[in-house]
Design an enzyme around this catalytic site. Structure first.
Site, PDB file in Angstrom:
ATOM      1  CG  HIS A 113      18.183  12.834  32.529  1.00 45.46           C
ATOM      2  ND1 HIS A 113      18.594  11.565  32.896  1.00 45.46           N
ATOM      3  CD2 HIS A 113      17.102  12.654  31.740  1.00 45.46           C
ATOM      4  CE1 HIS A 113      17.805  10.663  32.331  1.00 45.46           C
ATOM      5  NE2 HIS A 113      16.882  11.302  31.628  1.00 45.46           N
TER       6      HIS A 113
ATOM      7  CB  CYS B 297      14.706   7.525  26.632  1.00 46.64           C
ATOM      8  SG  CYS B 297      15.710   9.018  26.515  1.00 46.64           S
TER       9      CYS B 297
END
Length: 724
Positions: free
Chosen positions: A69, A219
């Site tokens: 991603h 994250c």
């Protein structure tokens, strides 16, 4: 395209096609699929951004899934491409290669709607039933339907809900911090009830008591792992018969845990890849801290360790950390090394010190414009002996180079005094907020006192750095000591500040003060000795120092050298201040120029920072370049140092002087030889902008070439098969 466009369509799905034997080839192929649908303007650019993210950390997850991603300027609308591979490919997961690949291509600058959908999808990736349905899907349309059911689930008829059997343990798909111990609580209750019934049937012991936990997941990207860890923790807590509420600190936002939820929790779980925002809320609670990947791969282990800490009087306790929002660095931060924590603490101290520099420096600069540079030498006397009813005159101070009479001179003196007082807080603020970043609020008072002692002992900025670190570490250590409950309330407001301040004061006066003062004096004398014939070399060195850490300790040491010299007067010291200011303006202006000329080399967030950097650079705020340096230090910092060296050397060569400690282009009236100042500044900005643009262009070309090679090598077997 807009946020109303669907996140996934059948055109974005690849089922059982060989996309290559390496993850770089798979990512490149999926990027091509996204571009082919018109959702990205460049397959190579998207692939390059995804591969660059992949180099930071592996995106493979337990269960045979890979979730590459990225955010990319090449994406027109946020999209999800999916591939089910006939042969699994290694994406770095510990349990083996992945056969289900989700490429999350997030558009820069897009709103929250798609990010919220992605957070739901990330949670679903932690469910075995969801992954099993994808492996059994017979068509691309079926895959889209499965994903859309997760993103926007259809309500079940009431009769179905009444007749449905309780979900088996481990299949609970709830989980949101929107409810008080909601989410996994229902599943936990069902699991605990079933366990209790079974125990009653066979005469076994009663099920263990239900425990309450809270967790935080985060994250760096905030798109996938944040929510996968949250879902994994909630599911596992339900299986174990416990209640757990998660605060997700990701891109799509989330509902923060209330203080009541935190206080009522038996234990805390941090599964984080970045600093926990407002972590001082959890200070003193038993718990466990680990990286976000551990939250995905071993949620049971984290929950077990957190509860063990709660049951052990000497178990791990969460340390408080200073700041809020993105500033929170915090000691004891899971997954963060001590050097990184120290660096974060230093930068927190610097960031809180800057407003004192800005306010004090600009007020002094304005006073110089109104009353000339000599006003600093007589401002205290003017303020003490004058008032609105008894205005001063420059004739009363004929031995000092000042100008103006009456109200103008009095206001200039007042501004000089106020600005000078603001500047006296620089070292205490630096020290106090370094300690705050390490130990939270209990570290502020010892840090400020330590900084004041450093000033009193002439230890300067170096002394402030040392006292801040010492105060923060000592306060953090004392806070970790287990004390009786009746004493715990006094620890942060009385015991910790008192004991830490005493220790810091004794260390400075008995051991460290004199050596630090000598070191500071040696640094200043060493730089001063280079003036005269070595003025140009001195200017180059100052330029390098100002651009080395862009507002950090080295930058501030050079700045202190410049401002300290102003009080002594003299053309040489004013030249040093000019070199300090001009070279410190180079980094933000150079990066603003680079993002304007070659915006495609930067993310949307960096382009936005670039627009802000024009003003920050013009005002001599070097910190405007920090976001760029943090993202790409190997290319940004050397480029900025090259331009800073050019500017510093030219300032000395052109004999430019400056008698204001701050203000940038807005105090050009206080600059001697303003034309030379502008020439030196423009030259350095152009040099840095050209170098950083070239280096970033080379990096992008290398990533695109690699993606192209991977795509061609992936196409080769297919072409050979077709020819046969």
């Amino acid at each position: 395209m807009s946020e109303n466009a669907p996140l996934i369509t059948a055109d974005l799905v690849s089922l059982d096609q060989d996309l290559g034997s390496e993850k770089t080839k798979v990512i490149t192929k999926l990027a091509g699929i996204v571009a082919a649908t018109g959702r990205a303007d460049s397959a190579k650019g998207l692939a390059g951004d995804a591969l660059a993210r992949e180099q930071q950390s592996a995106t493979g997850q337990p269960g045979g899934i890979g979730i590459p991603h990225c955010r990319s300027a090449h994406v027109q609308t946020t999209s999800l491409a999916f591939a089910r591979l006939p042969k699994p490919v290694d994406f770095g997961a510990k349990d083996g290669p992945a056969d289900l690949i989700f490429l999350i291509a997030a558009a820069d600058g897009e709103g929250q709607a798609h990010l919220k959908l992605l957070s739901k999808l990330a949670r679903a990736m932690a469910r075995k039933t969801f992954l099993a349905s994808l492996r059994e899907a017979q068509s691309a349309e079926e895959v889209v339907a499965i994903v859309e059911e997760v993103l926007a689930p259809k309500p079940k008829p009431a009769t179905d809900q009444l007749e449905a059997a309780p979900a088996p343990s481990g299949s609970t798909a709830t989980g949101s911090s929107d409810a008080q111990y909601g989410g996994a609580a229902a599943g936990a209750a069902a699991g605990a009830g079933a366990a209790g019934a079974a125990a009653a049937d066979d005469g076994a012991q009663a099920a263990p008591a239900k425990r309450h936990l809270v967790a935080v997941t985060s994250c760096p990207t905030g798109i996938a792992h944040t929510y996968m860890a949250a879902e994994a923790l909630e599911q596992k807590a339900a299986e174990m018969g416990h209640e757990l509420v998660v605060e997700t600190q990701g891109s799509s936002g989330g509902t923060p845990l209330t203080q009541e939820q935190i206080d009522a929790a038996d234990a805390v779980v941090f599964a984080v890849g970045v600093g926990v925002r407002d972590r001082e809320r959890f200070a003193g609670k038993p718990g466990v801290e680990a990286g976000v990947n551990v939250g995905v791969s071993d949620p049971e282990g984290l929950i077990t360790k957190a509860l063990a800490a709660a049951d052990d009087p000497n178990g791990h306790r969460i340390a408080g950390g200073g700041g809020s929002g993105g500033e929170s660095a915090g000691a004891g931060q899971g997954g963060t090394s001590w050097p990184r924590r120290i660096q974060q603490a230093l930068m927190t101290g610097v960031s809180y010190m800057i407003p004192f520099v800005s306010a004090g420096g600009l007020l002094i600069a304005i006073s110089f414009l109104m009353g000339d540079a000599g006003i600093a030498n007589v401002s205290a006397d003017i303020v003490a002996n004058s008032s609105l009813a008894n205005l001063p005159s420059a004739a009363d101070y004929s031995d000092v180079a000042i100008r103006g009479d009456g109200l103008l001179l009095y206001l200039a003196a007042v501004l000089s005094v106020v600005g000078g007082l603001a500047m006296t807080f620089l070292v205490p603020a630096l020290s106090g907020y370094i300690a705050y970043a390490l130990a939270g609020r209990p570290g502020i008072a010892p840090g400020f006192v330590g900084g004041a002692i450093a000033v009193a002992l002439n230890a300067g900025f170096i002394g402030g750095l040392v006292t801040g670190l010492i105060a923060g570490l000592i306060a953090m250590w004392i806070a970790s000591i287990k004390v009786p409950r009746w004493l715990a309330g006094l620890m942060p407001v009385v015991i910790i500040p008192l004991v830490t301040t005493l220790i810091v004061g004794l260390l400075m006066y008995l051991l460290l003060g004199a050596p630090l003062a000598a070191l500071m004096t040696a640094l200043q004398n060493g730089l001063s000795s280079m003036s005269g014939s070595s003025a140009v070399l001195l200017g180059v060195i100052i330029g390098l120092m100002m651009c080395f850490d862009l507002g950090g300790p080295v930058n501030k040491a050079a700045y202190l050298f410049g401002t300290a010299g102003l009080s002594a007067g003299g053309e040489a010291n004013q030249m040093i201040m000019a070199a300090v200011m001009a070279s410190g303006m180079v980094p933000p202006l150079a990066l603003a120029l680079s993002t304007t000329v070659r915006g495609k080399l930067y993310s949307e967030a960096e382009r936005e920072n670039g627009r802000s950097a024009w003003l920050l650079g013009a005002a001599f705020i070097s910190e405007g370049a920090i976001p760029f340096a943090a993202a790409d230090p190997l290319r940004v910092i050397p480029s900025m140092m090259a331009g800073g060296a050019v500017t510093g050397g030219l300032i000395a060569a052109l004999n430019v002087t400056q008698n204001a400690p701050h203000g940038g282009i807005f105090v050009i009236g206080t600059i001697g030889n303003p034309v030379g100042f502008l020439i030196a500044l423009v030259a350095g900005v152009v040099v840095s902008a050209v170098i950083v643009t070239v280096l970033k262009s080379q990096r992008q070309r290398a990533l695109m070439a690699r993606a192209q090679r991977d795509a061609e090598s992936a196409d080769a077997p297919t072409a050979q098969t077709a020819a046969a």
